[in-house]
Scaffold this motif. Sequence first.
Motif, PDB file in Angstrom:
ATOM      1  N   MET A   1     -51.247 -31.723  48.240  1.00 66.00           N
ATOM      2  CA  MET A   1     -53.261 -31.377  48.739  1.00 66.00           C
ATOM      3  C   MET A   1     -53.989 -32.552  49.542  1.00 66.00           C
ATOM      4  O   MET A   1     -54.658 -32.475  50.294  1.00 66.00           O
ATOM      5  N   ILE A   2     -54.240 -33.508  48.196  1.00 68.66           N
ATOM      6  CA  ILE A   2     -54.768 -34.049  47.363  1.00 68.66           C
ATOM      7  C   ILE A   2     -54.766 -35.244  48.573  1.00 68.66           C
ATOM      8  O   ILE A   2     -55.623 -35.970  49.343  1.00 68.66           O
ATOM      9  N   LYS A   3     -53.406 -34.976  49.364  1.00 70.01           N
ATOM     10  CA  LYS A   3     -52.917 -36.097  50.239  1.00 70.01           C
ATOM     11  C   LYS A   3     -53.375 -36.455  51.435  1.00 70.01           C
ATOM     12  O   LYS A   3     -54.366 -37.005  51.856  1.00 70.01           O
ATOM     13  N   ALA A   4     -53.022 -34.619  51.266  1.00 74.15           N
ATOM     14  CA  ALA A   4     -53.698 -34.349  53.267  1.00 74.15           C
ATOM     15  C   ALA A   4     -55.388 -34.485  53.180  1.00 74.15           C
ATOM     16  O   ALA A   4     -55.706 -34.860  53.869  1.00 74.15           O
ATOM     17  N   GLN A   5     -55.815 -34.139  52.495  1.00 75.37           N
ATOM     18  CA  GLN A   5     -57.601 -33.840  52.279  1.00 75.37           C
ATOM     19  C   GLN A   5     -57.938 -35.419  52.355  1.00 75.37           C
ATOM     20  O   GLN A   5     -58.902 -35.298  53.401  1.00 75.37           O
ATOM     21  N   LEU A   6     -56.866 -36.328  51.900  1.00 72.33           N
ATOM     22  CA  LEU A   6     -57.338 -37.640  52.262  1.00 72.33           C
ATOM     23  C   LEU A   6     -57.841 -38.498  53.297  1.00 72.33           C
ATOM     24  O   LEU A   6     -57.656 -38.908  53.688  1.00 72.33           O
ATOM     25  N   GLU A   7     -56.438 -37.977  53.979  1.00 72.69           N
ATOM     26  CA  GLU A   7     -55.896 -37.924  55.073  1.00 72.69           C
ATOM     27  C   GLU A   7     -57.312 -37.619  56.165  1.00 72.69           C
ATOM     28  O   GLU A   7     -57.350 -38.366  57.119  1.00 72.69           O
ATOM     29  N   GLU A   8     -57.580 -36.806  56.266  1.00 75.16           N
ATOM     30  CA  GLU A   8     -57.903 -36.065  56.465  1.00 75.16           C
ATOM     31  C   GLU A   8     -59.674 -36.469  56.556  1.00 75.16           C
ATOM     32  O   GLU A   8     -60.485 -37.088  57.871  1.00 75.16           O
ATOM     33  N   VAL A   9     -60.166 -37.198  55.564  1.00 74.43           N
ATOM     34  CA  VAL A   9     -61.030 -37.675  55.456  1.00 74.43           C
ATOM     35  C   VAL A   9     -61.434 -38.999  55.921  1.00 74.43           C
ATOM     36  O   VAL A   9     -62.383 -39.317  56.668  1.00 74.43           O
ATOM     37  N   ARG A  10     -60.472 -39.593  55.651  1.00 76.70           N
ATOM     38  CA  ARG A  10     -60.254 -40.971  56.275  1.00 76.70           C
ATOM     39  C   ARG A  10     -60.254 -40.942  57.894  1.00 76.70           C
ATOM     40  O   ARG A  10     -60.539 -41.467  58.841  1.00 76.70           O
ATOM     41  N   PHE A  11     -59.552 -39.344  58.111  1.00 72.87           N
ATOM     42  CA  PHE A  11     -59.219 -39.677  59.747  1.00 72.87           C
ATOM     43  C   PHE A  11     -61.287 -39.356  60.217  1.00 72.87           C
ATOM     44  O   PHE A  11     -61.592 -40.377  61.245  1.00 72.87           O
ATOM     45  N   GLN A  12     -61.448 -38.460  59.758  1.00 76.71           N
ATOM     46  CA  GLN A  12     -63.054 -38.502  60.233  1.00 76.71           C
ATOM     47  C   GLN A  12     -63.806 -39.211  60.046  1.00 76.71           C
ATOM     48  O   GLN A  12     -65.334 -40.085  60.379  1.00 76.71           O
ATOM     49  N   ILE A  13     -63.294 -39.595  58.577  1.00 74.69           N
ATOM     50  CA  ILE A  13     -64.440 -41.434  58.687  1.00 74.69           C
ATOM     51  C   ILE A  13     -63.766 -42.430  59.761  1.00 74.69           C
ATOM     52  O   ILE A  13     -65.365 -43.117  60.536  1.00 74.69           O
TER      53      ILE A  13
END
Length: 231
Positions: A1-13
């Motif tokens: 879950m942390i992996k997917a959420q981090l990917e999403e945050v990095r994409f949004q950044i």
Amino acid sequence: MIKAQLEEVRFQISEAAKKVGRDPKEITLIAVSKTYPSSAIEEAILEGCLDFGENHVQELCQKIEEISEPVNWHLIGHLQTNKVKYIVGKTQLIHSLDRLKLAEEIERQSEKKNIITKVLLEVNVANEASKHGFKLEEVMNAVEQISQMKHIKVEGLMTVAPFVENPEDNRTIFRKLYGLSVDIQNQKFDNISTSILSMGMSNDYKIAIEEGATMIRVGTAIFGNRDYSKA
Ligand SMILES: *Cc1c(COP(=O)(O)O)cnc(C)c1O
């Protein structure tokens, strides 16, 4: 879950940065790990996180003991003067320098250890009674005084914006902090940098990036909702 959420945050950044013509590399993501176990930090390290934010000195010291990887620790919560001695020398950056008395104690403890402690000045831009931080009109004087302290290096400004339903409502707050940092830069104080603007949390980091944030502090969007009953 942390992996997917981090990917999403990095994409949004990266999307938010592109929207305003900024290089996403200018923005440091600080994973706010308060109340989460060290195992969650380990998981985020495996996904390439290098910077972690904690609110409490005791919890931070414990996690520093538990995590062996060389990550950057950021103290982002209110710091009591009597706790400074436990933390000086252990942080990459203290984001929450919010009063001159605290600056004096950080100076004293840093001098004892013969180190220079990097800090941000916390600004209560919205002037909320419940929040810590210098008032906008107090910052220039504080910067001037702290510029005399040889064992403190001001690297920029930080704010905790109000909790709002619509993150757009915080845009003016972020814009004011950016404006203040430009004003400070124009004063050309010795020993003062304004290169860091720490603003934006899970709810509003995209807006903060559009308004010039160079560090965002994101907890829930990476780790999920916090369980304070165990903290
Ligand atoms: C908890 C906290 C954050 C992160 O908040 P989220 O909404 O979980 O992203 C950021 N900054 C400070 C000062 C905090 O205390």
